[in-house]
Design a protein around this motif. Sequence first.
Motif, PDB file in Angstrom:
ATOM      1  N   VAL A  21      27.448  33.250   0.943  1.00 16.04           N
ATOM      2  CA  VAL A  21      28.671  32.744   1.551  1.00 16.04           C
ATOM      3  C   VAL A  21      29.896  33.409   0.915  1.00 16.04           C
ATOM      4  CG1 VAL A  21      29.971  30.678   2.143  1.00 16.04           C
ATOM      5  CG2 VAL A  21      27.486  30.571   1.963  1.00 16.04           C
ATOM      6  N   SER A  22      29.879  33.536  -0.414  1.00 17.48           N
ATOM      7  CA  SER A  22      30.990  34.195  -1.097  1.00 17.48           C
ATOM      8  C   SER A  22      31.107  35.660  -0.690  1.00 17.48           C
ATOM      9  CB  SER A  22      30.809  34.096  -2.616  1.00 17.48           C
ATOM     10  OG  SER A  22      30.885  32.761  -3.043  1.00 17.48           O
ATOM     11  N   SER A  23      29.962  36.312  -0.488  1.00 17.81           N
ATOM     12  CA  SER A  23      29.984  37.717  -0.074  1.00 17.81           C
ATOM     13  C   SER A  23      30.594  37.878   1.307  1.00 17.81           C
ATOM     14  CB  SER A  23      28.566  38.297  -0.093  1.00 17.81           C
ATOM     15  OG  SER A  23      28.028  38.267  -1.390  1.00 17.81           O
ATOM     16  N   GLY A  24      30.292  36.939   2.212  1.00 14.95           N
ATOM     17  CA  GLY A  24      30.897  36.992   3.537  1.00 14.95           C
ATOM     18  C   GLY A  24      32.399  36.832   3.475  1.00 14.95           C
ATOM     19  N   SER A  76      40.925  34.524   6.932  1.00 16.08           N
ATOM     20  CA  SER A  76      39.910  35.570   7.033  1.00 16.08           C
ATOM     21  C   SER A  76      38.722  35.264   6.124  1.00 16.08           C
ATOM     22  CB  SER A  76      40.512  36.931   6.669  1.00 16.08           C
ATOM     23  OG  SER A  76      40.942  36.960   5.313  1.00 16.08           O
ATOM     24  N   ALA A  77      38.994  34.737   4.928  1.00 17.25           N
ATOM     25  CA  ALA A  77      37.905  34.386   4.012  1.00 17.25           C
ATOM     26  C   ALA A  77      37.042  33.269   4.597  1.00 17.25           C
ATOM     27  CB  ALA A  77      38.470  33.974   2.658  1.00 17.25           C
ATOM     28  N   PHE A  78      37.678  32.300   5.247  1.00 21.49           N
ATOM     29  CA  PHE A  78      36.918  31.214   5.885  1.00 21.49           C
ATOM     30  C   PHE A  78      36.024  31.755   6.989  1.00 21.49           C
ATOM     31  CE2 PHE A  78      37.057  28.417   9.703  1.00 21.49           C
ATOM     32  CZ  PHE A  78      36.047  27.550   9.313  1.00 21.49           C
ATOM     33  N   LEU A  79      36.569  32.619   7.830  1.00 25.90           N
ATOM     34  CA  LEU A  79      35.778  33.177   8.923  1.00 25.90           C
ATOM     35  C   LEU A  79      34.611  34.002   8.392  1.00 25.90           C
ATOM     36  CD1 LEU A  79      38.635  34.244  11.368  1.00 25.90           C
ATOM     37  CD2 LEU A  79      37.120  32.250  11.547  1.00 25.90           C
ATOM     38  N   GLY A  80      34.847  34.757   7.324  1.00 29.98           N
ATOM     39  CA  GLY A  80      33.778  35.550   6.735  1.00 29.98           C
ATOM     40  C   GLY A  80      32.686  34.686   6.130  1.00 29.98           C
ATOM     41  N   SER A  81      33.067  33.619   5.422  1.00 32.27           N
ATOM     42  CA  SER A  81      32.065  32.731   4.823  1.00 32.27           C
ATOM     43  C   SER A  81      31.280  31.990   5.892  1.00 32.27           C
ATOM     44  CB  SER A  81      32.747  31.748   3.869  1.00 32.27           C
ATOM     45  OG  SER A  81      33.692  30.954   4.554  1.00 32.27           O
ATOM     46  N   SER A 136      27.738  42.666   0.377  1.00 31.15           N
ATOM     47  CA  SER A 136      28.324  43.305  -0.800  1.00 31.15           C
ATOM     48  C   SER A 136      28.452  44.811  -0.590  1.00 31.15           C
ATOM     49  CB  SER A 136      27.483  43.010  -2.041  1.00 31.15           C
ATOM     50  OG  SER A 136      27.500  41.640  -2.351  1.00 31.15           O
ATOM     51  N   ALA A 137      27.435  45.392   0.070  1.00 28.35           N
ATOM     52  CA  ALA A 137      27.496  46.820   0.385  1.00 28.35           C
ATOM     53  C   ALA A 137      28.635  47.110   1.356  1.00 28.35           C
ATOM     54  CB  ALA A 137      26.165  47.283   0.967  1.00 28.35           C
TER      55      ALA A 137
END
Length: 370
Positions: free
Chosen positions: A126-129, A154-159, A193-194
Amino acid sequence: MTSGTSSVYPSKHNSRTHIAGKSALGFTTILLLLAAGLVLSVTVAVMLGPVAVAPGTVWRIALSHLPWLDQWLPVTWTRPEEYIVWEIRFPRVLLGVIVGGGLAVTGAAIQALIRNSLADPYILGVSSGASVTATLVIVFGAFGILGRFALPLSAFLGSLAAMLMVFGLARVAGRISTTRLLLAGVAVSMMLSAVTSFIVTMAPNEKGIRDAMYWMMGSLAGAQWDTLLIPTLIIAAGTIVLLTQYRSLNALLTGEEAAVTLGVNVQTFRVLLVIVASLLTGAVVAVSGSIGFVGLMIPHIVRLMVGSDHRRVLPVSLLAGAIFVVWADVCARLVLAPQELPIGIVTAVCGGPFFVWLLRRSSYSFGGEK
């Protein structure tokens, strides 16, 4: 949910005894001690640094900024001391409180969601997203039209996207295996992460690369007063929502079938937990970068202290996580002073051995679960 659950969680035959197994007096004592410890930790963390500040001066400076006390406190400190305490150290320490509490509460929710004490936002990807989309904002200024809300949104959408990917990969024939969930989390975390590393290498200048790399390892160095409000509100709201659902969280510990018999709509409640956990993780990652293992260690230790009742686990995790991150940041600032370590390195040094110990202690059979 299949077998393979860590021994820290109760079976459905003894869950009621385990959940109610700690006295109210003991819980209140722990809560008061942690609250006092948090105040003490904040005081000491603000005091420590290249310029030492007395504890009385720390709180006089802080209280002098309250509108109804500023005229009653005589100024016994220097302007440089006020700037160091109020503009630099206090925002940073309070951000550590917010980040630590948020990660611990999120970890407790995720561990209840999958009934496994080896889960946390970092391990499940989740943190990586959140890092992928947040890095896009930091390096390229993506979502700039949203202004100051660009990074947390953006961080919320990624997680949220990362958690949906993990659950999608782990779901086979309508069932989610604990082992598949953990393995899917590791795989998604590595892939994202990549992607984050690729975005960083495409940064238009060296400063962008340096800032993004340092942020990816976790840091509270960018704390400012105007960056504290949004994550504070999100984490407070998320914690309140989880506290109101503590009975459903407790029911999940007994297994899906037992939870259904207790009146929990498991599918709907899972969706709620995924959204809340993603929102909390996104809020934290947006202001501190990716800090691992807090959500793994703290809820597990807390359950050993107060039992598995989430009415107790959540507030104690909030305080314990805040204290842990405050002291982790103190170590990050002072161990190699005047150089500063990313706080993610400090939490990894603590969390890595803890994860290995927990894995060895837990009743896992990776080859036997289907």
